[in-house]
Design an enzyme around this catalytic site. Structure first.
Site, mmCIF file in Angstrom:
data_model
loop_
_atom_site.group_PDB
_atom_site.id
_atom_site.type_symbol
_atom_site.label_atom_id
_atom_site.label_comp_id
_atom_site.label_asym_id
_atom_site.label_seq_id
_atom_site.Cartn_x
_atom_site.Cartn_y
_atom_site.Cartn_z
ATOM 1 N N ASP A 113 0.864 -1.182 0.000
ATOM 2 C CA ASP A 113 0.000 0.000 0.000
ATOM 3 C C ASP A 113 0.895 1.223 0.000
ATOM 4 O O ASP A 113 1.930 1.257 0.673
ATOM 5 C CB ASP A 113 -0.968 0.000 1.186
ATOM 6 C CG ASP A 113 -0.271 -0.109 2.532
ATOM 7 O OD1 ASP A 113 -0.111 0.913 3.222
ATOM 8 O OD2 ASP A 113 0.110 -1.240 2.907
ATOM 9 N N GLU A 205 -7.624 4.743 12.136
ATOM 10 C CA GLU A 205 -6.528 4.487 13.065
ATOM 11 C C GLU A 205 -6.585 5.353 14.325
ATOM 12 O O GLU A 205 -5.926 5.037 15.316
ATOM 13 C CB GLU A 205 -5.179 4.729 12.378
ATOM 14 C CG GLU A 205 -4.961 3.915 11.114
ATOM 15 C CD GLU A 205 -3.621 4.231 10.459
ATOM 16 O OE1 GLU A 205 -2.647 4.510 11.201
ATOM 17 O OE2 GLU A 205 -3.547 4.212 9.214
#
Length: 310
Positions: A113, A205
């Site tokens: 990613d 997150e």
């Protein structure tokens, strides 16, 4: 007439000079050099090699000049050296020198990613990189963040990665203190998903000042809007600790992508609906000038294909 005198041989001998009597050394002339007989020349003609010897030599030369021969030798040497280096290590979590990380060996499909942090990426080099069967098969690319931020490298990465045959996915970095619905709109305005792409991904997150309950409300609004527009259930990305603290039990119907670094296995509840495991954040990939997150897909190629947008 008087009789003829007989020759006096003694007197004649006395008249001959005698060097021994005179005390003078006798000089002897040097003997004539003896010439060696010239050696006989051997015949320069050699016996021709038998046909089977010529064939064997020719075959050996072809083998030595063949790149397949050297490939076989190098591969054998590398495998032996790899075995020596891995002595004492977990056989399910071995080091790959090309990637400069340990990779769990139980997975066959790997990917990365990326975002603007990796800079300009040479995607053909990324695709060509391979060690012992491990190569980049998919890439999940950052597209947007919050309410107004678009990754400056997204469009280029989205276009160029697909050109070289890498399966692409896109993710939105979620801000829990902002409207989930508005964030979903920005995401879908930026990314145009097509058949063969990975499902949309939301990266959660932090709480960013929101309570866990408020975060879950906005996250659900994001997920609902994306699924309504794309007809695809989005993937949720998060760290293992964040998932256990805030997401577990609330979003179990959604496929998960979990970050859990430097371990030989993902230590998560067996019932968790996870598909991707981000197991390292410091891989080195040819064609990328910065370290990269490295991921494994849970499943075989058939399972991977069934996950893609139809």
């Amino acid at each position: 007439m008087p009789p003829p005198k007989k020759p006096n041989n003694h007197a004649a001998l006395e008249d001959i000079p005698n060097p021994l009597r005179s005390g003078k050394p006798v000089r002897r002339s040097a003997p004539a050099p003896v010439r060696k007989a010239a050696p006989k020349k051997r015949s320069s003609k050699k016996k021709p090699l038998p046909a089977y010897v010529k064939f064997a030599v020719g075959a050996l030369v072809l083998i030595l000049l063949s790149p397949f021969y050297y490939g076989y030798i190098i591969k054998g040497f590398s495998s032996t050296w790899r075995w020596v280096l891995d002595i004492g290590e977990d056989p399910n979590y071995r080091t790959y020198n090309s990637f400069e990380i340990k990779i769990p060996v139980a997975y066959n499909i790997h990917g990365i990613d990326v975002s603007y942090y990796q800079g300009k990426i040479d995607w053909p080099k990324v695709r060509a990189m391979k060690e012992d069967g491990v190569q980049v098969s998919f890439a999940i690319i950052k597209a947007t963040e919050g309410l107004a931020s678009v990754d400056p490298y997204f469009q280029r990465n989205w276009r160029e990665a697909a050109k070289v045959g890498i399966v692409c996915g896109a993710y939105h970095f979620f801000r829990p203190s902002k409207s989930g619905r508005q964030q979903a709109r920005l995401f879908l305005q930026t990314v145009h998903f097509e058949q063969g792409d990975l499902p949309p991904v939301v990266d959660i997150e932090h709480l960013n000042g929101a309570t866990p309950a408020e975060m879950r409300v906005e996250l659900q609004a994001f997920l609902d809007h994306v699924e309504q527009k794309t007809k695809v259930k989005p993937i949720i990305y998060s760290g293992l600790t964040y998932y256990n603290d805030y997401l577990k039990g609330y979003f179990d119907a959604y496929p998960l992508w979990i970050a859990h670094y430097y371990k030989s296995e993902l230590k998560i509840d067996s019932g968790a609906n996870w598909f991707f495991w981000q197991h390292s954040d410091k891989a080195r990939i040819t064609g990328i000038n910065h370290v990269v997150d490295f991921n494994a897909f849970r499943g075989d190629s058939t399972a991977f294909q069934s996950l893609l947008i139809k």
